[in-house]
Design an enzyme around this catalytic site. Structure first.
Site, short mmCIF file in Angstrom:
data_model
loop_
_atom_site.label_atom_id
_atom_site.label_comp_id
_atom_site.label_asym_id
_atom_site.label_seq_id
_atom_site.Cartn_x
_atom_site.Cartn_y
_atom_site.Cartn_z
N ASP A 63 0.89 -1.16 0.00
CA ASP A 63 0.00 0.00 0.00
C ASP A 63 0.93 1.21 0.00
O ASP A 63 1.67 1.42 0.97
CB ASP A 63 -0.88 -0.02 1.25
N TYR A 156 -7.41 15.80 -7.17
CA TYR A 156 -6.65 15.08 -8.20
C TYR A 156 -5.63 16.02 -8.82
O TYR A 156 -4.45 15.70 -8.92
CB TYR A 156 -7.58 14.49 -9.27
N THR A 194 -10.88 3.37 -10.81
CA THR A 194 -11.64 4.24 -9.92
C THR A 194 -12.30 5.42 -10.65
O THR A 194 -12.80 6.33 -10.01
CB THR A 194 -10.69 4.78 -8.83
#
Ligand SMILES: NC(=O)c1ccc[n+]([C@@H]2O[C@H](COP(=O)([O-])OP(=O)(O)OC[C@H]3O[C@@H](n4cnc5c(N)ncnc54)[C@H](O)[C@@H]3O)[C@@H](O)[C@H]2O)c1
Length: 252
Positions: A63, A156, A194
């Site tokens: 991760d 983003y 996503t």
């Protein structure tokens, strides 16, 4: 001579999408590839594909937001290969899946995965790359790290902008150590796992028509080839640059 013979390349988010395409290209060029991701099943498929092509790859769960994971992956790579030559900070999540552009949790998730992830990757990989005699880091930013899009979450753009300028800091900082650091800025590509609105074919066509001079989406391999170029000796005097792979999006 293949460009990455006897080299070790770590690709975060290498189990799927552009990271997977990049991992395969590294393997075809002789690298031992470490696919670092959360998707074990997808990674197994990629490893089988690479092995069938005569390449070498392993999966290590990572991760990118977890510093303990980074410490552990570096230990494993050092133990298995004794070196690391290339880091591709590719793992990320999309900003187009959120309804509310003021969603604070979305901001935090985007910054944590897309910006803190590459920061931690750079922090933990650089010492092993230096120990290996130098190498390259390629950070995957985006057109969204350079210009804004009103239809995605601002986190983003902010996270990809952070990657863009962190790349330049790293380039300056690590030049003396023989690590070149550059960023790649994909444009309209196959949708992310996503993605929200940017996966919608009607939306995509509108964006292609309005903003992309080449009038088509890019392919994952087209980004992978740019990554390999920047990571290779072909780019031996190139550091701190941003390379758009966007069909001309940023040229307008
Ligand atoms: N697809 C696009 O349109 C596009 C455009 C510009 C930039 N990018 C950037 O390119 C990179 C790759 O995107 P993609 O299209 O291949 O996306 P994708 O969703 O297809 O793949 C992303 C990969 O990253 C992994 N990942 C996500 N979070 C992670 C975490 N916390 N730790 C480890 N792995 C994690 C996923 O499991 C997946 O394998 C991303 O950084 C993305 O922001 C994508």
């Amino acid at each position: 001579m293949r460009r990455f013979e006897n080299k070790v390349a770590l690709v975060t988010g290498g189990a799927f999408g552009m990271g997977a395409a990049t991992a395969k290209l590294f393997a075809l060029e002789g690298a031992k590839v470490v696919i670092a991701d959360l998707l074990e099943d997808e990674a197994s498929k990629r490893i089988n594909e690479i092995t069938e092509l005569g390449g070498e790859a392993i999966y290590i769960e990572l991760d990118v937001t977890n510093e303990d994971n980074w410490e552990s992956i570096i230990e494993k790579i050092d133990g298995a290969y004794g070196r690391l030559d290339v880091l591709v900070n590719n793992a990320g999540i999309s900003g187009s899946g959120y309804q509310d552009q003021g969603d604070v949790k979305a901001w935090e998730d985007l910054m944590r995965i897309n910006a803190t992830g590459p920061f931690l990757g750079t922090k933990h990989c650089a010492p092993l790359i230096i120990k290996s005699g130098g190498g390259a880091i390629v950070n995957i930013s985006s057109i969204s790290g350079v210009v804004g899009q009103g239809y995605i979450h601002p986190g983003y753009n902010a996270s990809k902008g952070a990657v863009r300028t962190m790349t330049k800091q790293s380039a300056v900082r690590f030049a003396k150590d023989g690590i070149r650091v550059n960023s790649v800025h994909p444009g309209i590509m196959p949708a992310m796992r996503t993605s929200g609105v940017t996966a919608d074919p009607i939306h995509r066509q509108k964006i292609l028509d309005a903003y992309v001079p080449m009038k088509r989406a890019g392919e994952a391999e087209e980004v992978g080839k740019a990554v390999l170029f920047l990571a290779s000796e072909d780019a031996s005097y190139i550091t701190g640059v941003e390379l758009p792979v966007d069909g001309g999006y940023l040229a307008i």
